[in-house]
Motif scaffolding. Structure first.
Motif, PDB file in Angstrom:
ATOM      1  N   HIS A  12      33.650 -11.285 -16.184  1.00 40.44           N
ATOM      2  CA  HIS A  12      33.568 -12.176 -15.028  1.00 40.44           C
ATOM      3  C   HIS A  12      32.113 -12.393 -14.629  1.00 40.44           C
ATOM      4  CE1 HIS A  12      34.695 -14.256 -11.410  1.00 40.44           C
ATOM      5  NE2 HIS A  12      34.085 -13.365 -10.646  1.00 40.44           N
ATOM      6  N   ALA A  13      31.297 -11.342 -14.669  1.00 44.26           N
ATOM      7  CA  ALA A  13      29.874 -11.489 -14.348  1.00 44.26           C
ATOM      8  C   ALA A  13      29.203 -12.462 -15.310  1.00 44.26           C
ATOM      9  CB  ALA A  13      29.183 -10.136 -14.397  1.00 44.26           C
ATOM     10  N   HIS A  14      29.498 -12.335 -16.582  1.00 44.04           N
ATOM     11  CA  HIS A  14      28.913 -13.255 -17.565  1.00 44.04           C
ATOM     12  C   HIS A  14      29.383 -14.685 -17.317  1.00 44.04           C
ATOM     13  CE1 HIS A  14      26.733 -10.380 -19.920  1.00 44.04           C
ATOM     14  NE2 HIS A  14      27.804  -9.716 -20.311  1.00 44.04           N
ATOM     15  N   ARG A  15      30.639 -14.875 -16.954  1.00 41.15           N
ATOM     16  CA  ARG A  15      31.133 -16.229 -16.671  1.00 41.15           C
ATOM     17  C   ARG A  15      30.413 -16.829 -15.466  1.00 41.15           C
ATOM     18  NH1 ARG A  15      36.271 -13.977 -18.072  1.00 41.15           N
ATOM     19  NH2 ARG A  15      36.742 -13.572 -15.863  1.00 41.15           N
ATOM     20  N   LEU A  16      30.185 -16.024 -14.449  1.00 43.06           N
ATOM     21  CA  LEU A  16      29.469 -16.527 -13.280  1.00 43.06           C
ATOM     22  C   LEU A  16      28.054 -16.961 -13.646  1.00 43.06           C
ATOM     23  CD1 LEU A  16      30.555 -13.938 -10.554  1.00 43.06           C
ATOM     24  CD2 LEU A  16      31.278 -16.324 -10.732  1.00 43.06           C
ATOM     25  N   ASP A  17      27.389 -16.192 -14.486  1.00 42.09           N
ATOM     26  CA  ASP A  17      26.039 -16.570 -14.907  1.00 42.09           C
ATOM     27  C   ASP A  17      26.044 -17.845 -15.739  1.00 42.09           C
ATOM     28  OD1 ASP A  17      24.467 -14.586 -13.681  1.00 42.09           O
ATOM     29  OD2 ASP A  17      24.978 -13.142 -15.245  1.00 42.09           O
ATOM     30  N   ALA A  18      27.021 -17.967 -16.615  1.00 43.75           N
ATOM     31  CA  ALA A  18      27.077 -19.155 -17.469  1.00 43.75           C
ATOM     32  C   ALA A  18      27.334 -20.420 -16.663  1.00 43.75           C
ATOM     33  CB  ALA A  18      28.163 -18.973 -18.530  1.00 43.75           C
ATOM     34  N   ALA A  19      28.076 -20.295 -15.553  1.00 42.71           N
ATOM     35  CA  ALA A  19      28.441 -21.467 -14.755  1.00 42.71           C
ATOM     36  C   ALA A  19      27.493 -21.711 -13.586  1.00 42.71           C
ATOM     37  CB  ALA A  19      29.864 -21.287 -14.227  1.00 42.71           C
ATOM     38  N   ASP A  20      26.490 -20.864 -13.396  1.00 42.29           N
ATOM     39  CA  ASP A  20      25.661 -20.981 -12.202  1.00 42.29           C
ATOM     40  C   ASP A  20      24.852 -22.278 -12.211  1.00 42.29           C
ATOM     41  OD1 ASP A  20      24.740 -18.854  -9.918  1.00 42.29           O
ATOM     42  OD2 ASP A  20      23.199 -20.351 -10.335  1.00 42.29           O
ATOM     43  N   PRO A  21      24.816 -23.006 -11.094  1.00 43.81           N
ATOM     44  CA  PRO A  21      24.055 -24.266 -11.040  1.00 43.81           C
ATOM     45  C   PRO A  21      22.559 -24.096 -11.246  1.00 43.81           C
ATOM     46  CG  PRO A  21      25.593 -24.094  -9.185  1.00 43.81           C
ATOM     47  CD  PRO A  21      25.576 -22.761  -9.852  1.00 43.81           C
ATOM     48  N   LEU A  22      22.020 -22.899 -10.969  1.00 42.09           N
ATOM     49  CA  LEU A  22      20.600 -22.636 -11.189  1.00 42.09           C
ATOM     50  C   LEU A  22      20.479 -21.539 -12.234  1.00 42.09           C
ATOM     51  CD1 LEU A  22      17.632 -23.121 -10.435  1.00 42.09           C
ATOM     52  CD2 LEU A  22      17.867 -21.364  -8.659  1.00 42.09           C
ATOM     53  N   PRO A  23      20.290 -21.917 -13.504  1.00 40.27           N
ATOM     54  CA  PRO A  23      20.159 -20.888 -14.546  1.00 40.27           C
ATOM     55  C   PRO A  23      18.987 -19.958 -14.242  1.00 40.27           C
ATOM     56  CG  PRO A  23      20.436 -23.073 -15.517  1.00 40.27           C
ATOM     57  CD  PRO A  23      20.218 -23.277 -14.048  1.00 40.27           C
ATOM     58  N   THR A  24      19.123 -18.718 -14.653  1.00 40.26           N
ATOM     59  CA  THR A  24      18.088 -17.736 -14.364  1.00 40.26           C
ATOM     60  C   THR A  24      16.759 -18.104 -15.025  1.00 40.26           C
ATOM     61  OG1 THR A  24      17.500 -15.399 -14.489  1.00 40.26           O
ATOM     62  CG2 THR A  24      18.773 -16.294 -16.326  1.00 40.26           C
ATOM     63  N   LEU A  25      15.680 -17.781 -14.352  1.00 37.98           N
ATOM     64  CA  LEU A  25      14.340 -17.916 -14.916  1.00 37.98           C
ATOM     65  C   LEU A  25      13.821 -16.562 -15.404  1.00 37.98           C
ATOM     66  CD1 LEU A  25      14.630 -20.561 -13.177  1.00 37.98           C
ATOM     67  CD2 LEU A  25      12.151 -20.482 -12.924  1.00 37.98           C
ATOM     68  N   ARG A  26      14.730 -15.677 -15.702  1.00 40.51           N
ATOM     69  CA  ARG A  26      14.380 -14.310 -16.103  1.00 40.51           C
ATOM     70  C   ARG A  26      13.392 -14.287 -17.256  1.00 40.51           C
ATOM     71  NH1 ARG A  26      17.615  -9.631 -15.358  1.00 40.51           N
ATOM     72  NH2 ARG A  26      17.174  -7.921 -16.799  1.00 40.51           N
ATOM     73  N   GLU A  27      13.524 -15.232 -18.195  1.00 37.11           N
ATOM     74  CA  GLU A  27      12.663 -15.232 -19.375  1.00 37.11           C
ATOM     75  C   GLU A  27      11.204 -15.532 -19.020  1.00 37.11           C
ATOM     76  OE1 GLU A  27      13.730 -19.391 -18.555  1.00 37.11           O
ATOM     77  OE2 GLU A  27      14.876 -17.520 -18.650  1.00 37.11           O
ATOM     78  N   ARG A  28      10.947 -15.984 -17.803  1.00 36.03           N
ATOM     79  CA  ARG A  28       9.580 -16.292 -17.388  1.00 36.03           C
ATOM     80  C   ARG A  28       8.919 -15.126 -16.663  1.00 36.03           C
ATOM     81  NH1 ARG A  28       9.963 -22.406 -15.090  1.00 36.03           N
ATOM     82  NH2 ARG A  28       7.805 -21.929 -14.527  1.00 36.03           N
ATOM     83  N   PHE A  29       9.595 -13.971 -16.675  1.00 35.49           N
ATOM     84  CA  PHE A  29       9.065 -12.772 -16.032  1.00 35.49           C
ATOM     85  C   PHE A  29       9.075 -11.613 -17.025  1.00 35.49           C
ATOM     86  CE2 PHE A  29      10.416 -15.473 -12.624  1.00 35.49           C
ATOM     87  CZ  PHE A  29       9.533 -15.237 -11.591  1.00 35.49           C
ATOM     88  N   HIS A  30       8.178 -10.659 -16.812  1.00 35.02           N
ATOM     89  CA  HIS A  30       8.200  -9.410 -17.567  1.00 35.02           C
ATOM     90  C   HIS A  30       9.208  -8.475 -16.920  1.00 35.02           C
ATOM     91  CE1 HIS A  30       4.802 -10.195 -20.230  1.00 35.02           C
ATOM     92  NE2 HIS A  30       4.161 -10.713 -19.196  1.00 35.02           N
TER      93      HIS A  30
END
Length: 431
Positions: A12-30
């Motif tokens: 369910h957590a993964h589904r919420l992330d996949a459907a989130d209107p604002l995708p994470t910018l995690r890859e732009r951080f260390h």
């Protein structure tokens, strides 16, 4: 047939992330590597203490170092981003972040230094109106600043620092109680210095309502926005806030000890009778290098500056403000509500029978990207250490019994919240 969603599952957590209107910018951080648990990276929920490093920071600092090596002193005017006016590069973006006009905003110093500079100008006690209003659970540095300021003016902190306390049995302040103090005791209060978001509980104060009540009572409305900037949308100019100060190393991800920020409402900018501590950078930049013995004032927030900007420390602020400008606080606030709400739902589902209680208000409009939990028996430092070393979850402990989780929306995900809640339940069940 109606199906029910089990919020406790990883799927369910993964589904919420996949459907989130604002995708994470995690890859732009260390993101730090995990020292324990089943995942290579930590679930980092301590951005309310120190935000993660944007990957763009190193390049900006390297450019400044290269200009220093290539130009020496001439970098003040010839660098890629000239150093002499460097703070001006941050002004517009910082103003947008706090809902201010550029002339009302300046990036400088550290938070407590800026609190003192603001109090020099706006805490002007009289025998009748002499108090500073703060929360009882204010960050200790705010308490120390308020106490030292009233002592400087010859007052006793026990009488001249009014500390707002929640009602018995409650963890957070009620807006109506704050307003009542301003109505009944406002004639004794010189300035407020309340936290926009309380560092301990995560409570978001009703800044516009409290500001309006303060000004109606003749009280200067000042705010410490350390935990609010980059966390919740702010409209300081529109709300009529008199002054505010904040740091940039928490939700704004600008590095440990990053230069802080100040806001002074435009109605005060041309008041040259305001007392100020001044230095070289307080004077008009057009005449600064004439080396005049008398200060040539400017009618902007720059007049509260003292010294030239620390370039290597300001470069990370510039890098992070660019990200906030790109994404926007409204989108981040919306995602923050989703993440913090999901985390609260998980804690309720997984920890209902465990020795823990939520301090942060349940109303989403009364909290930022933070969920503070009081441990009923276990030691906060021990629980925080086990979360990190056994499960790869970094939270923030406040002795003796509070653990704070901050799902910062720029780089945190629903899966991070899922990991945090399950790790907390596992640690508490293990005893």
């Amino acid at each position: 047939m109606t199906s029910t969603v089990d919020v406790r599952t990883e799927e369910h957590a993964h589904r919420l992330d996949a459907a989130d209107p604002l995708p994470t910018l995690r890859e732009r951080f260390h993101v730090p590597p995990a020292s324990g648990g089943a995942y290579p990276e930590v679930a980092y929920l301590a951005g309310n203490s120190l935000g993660l490093q944007p990957r763009s920071v190193a390049g900006l600092i390297e450019e400044e170092l290269a200009d220093w090596a290539r130009l020496g002193v001439e970098g003040h005017v010839e660098a890629t981003r000239p150093w002499k006016p460097y703070h001006e590069l941050l002004r517009d973006a910082a103003a947008r972040l706090v809902g201010a006009q550029p002339a009302e905003t300046v990036v400088m110093n550290s938070l407590t230094v800026n609190l003192h500079l603001m109090l020099v100008s706006f805490y002007r006690p009289t025998p009748e109106r002499y108090a500073i209003l703060i929360e009882d659970s204010a960050f200790p540095s705010d308490s120390y600043a308020a106490q030292s300021q009233v002592r400087l003016h010859g007052f006793d902190p026990a009488q001249a620092v009014i500390r707002l306390r929640p009602r018995p049995g409650e963890a957070c302040l009620r807006t109506e109680d704050v307003l009542d103090v301003l109505r009944t005791r406002g004639h004794t209060i010189a300035t407020t210095m309340l936290g926009g978001v309380n560092y301990l509980t995560g409570e978001l104060m009703d800044i516009p309502a409290i500001t309006a009540a303060a000004r109606d009572a003749g009280v200067i409305a000042g705010w410490d926005l350390a935990h609010a900037v980059g966390n919740v949308p702010l409209r300081l100019h529109e709300w009529g806030v008199d002054w505010a100060a904040w740091c940039h190393y928490k939700y704004v991800n600008s590095g440990p000890g990053a230069p802080a920020g100040c806001f002074v409402h435009e109605r005060h900018l041309a008041d040259r009778a305001l007392p100020k501590l001044q230095g070289w950078w307080s004077t008009d930049p057009a005449t600064r290098f004439r080396m005049l013995p008398e200060l040539d004032p400017v009618d902007t927030a720059d007049s509260w500056q003292l010294s030239n900007p620390p370039i290597l420390a300001m470069a990370p602020v510039l890098a992070s403000l660019r990200i906030f400008d790109e994404v926007g606080m409204d989108a981040l606030r919306a995602k923050s509500l989703r993440l913090t709400g999901y985390l609260a739902e998980l804690v309720e589902a997984l920890c209902a029978d465990l020795p823990v209680e939520v301090l942060t208000p349940p109303d989403p409009d009364r909290r930022g990207a933070q969920l503070s939990l009081r441990l009923l028996g276990p030691d906060a430092d021990d629980v925080s250490a086990r979360l990190r070393h056994e499960h790869g979850v970094i939270a923030d402990a406040r002795r003796p019994d509070v653990v704070r989780f901050a799902p910062a929306p720029l780089y945190c995900t629903h899966h991070d919240a899922w990991r945090a809640a399950h790790a907390l339940a596992a640690v508490l069940r293990a005893g």
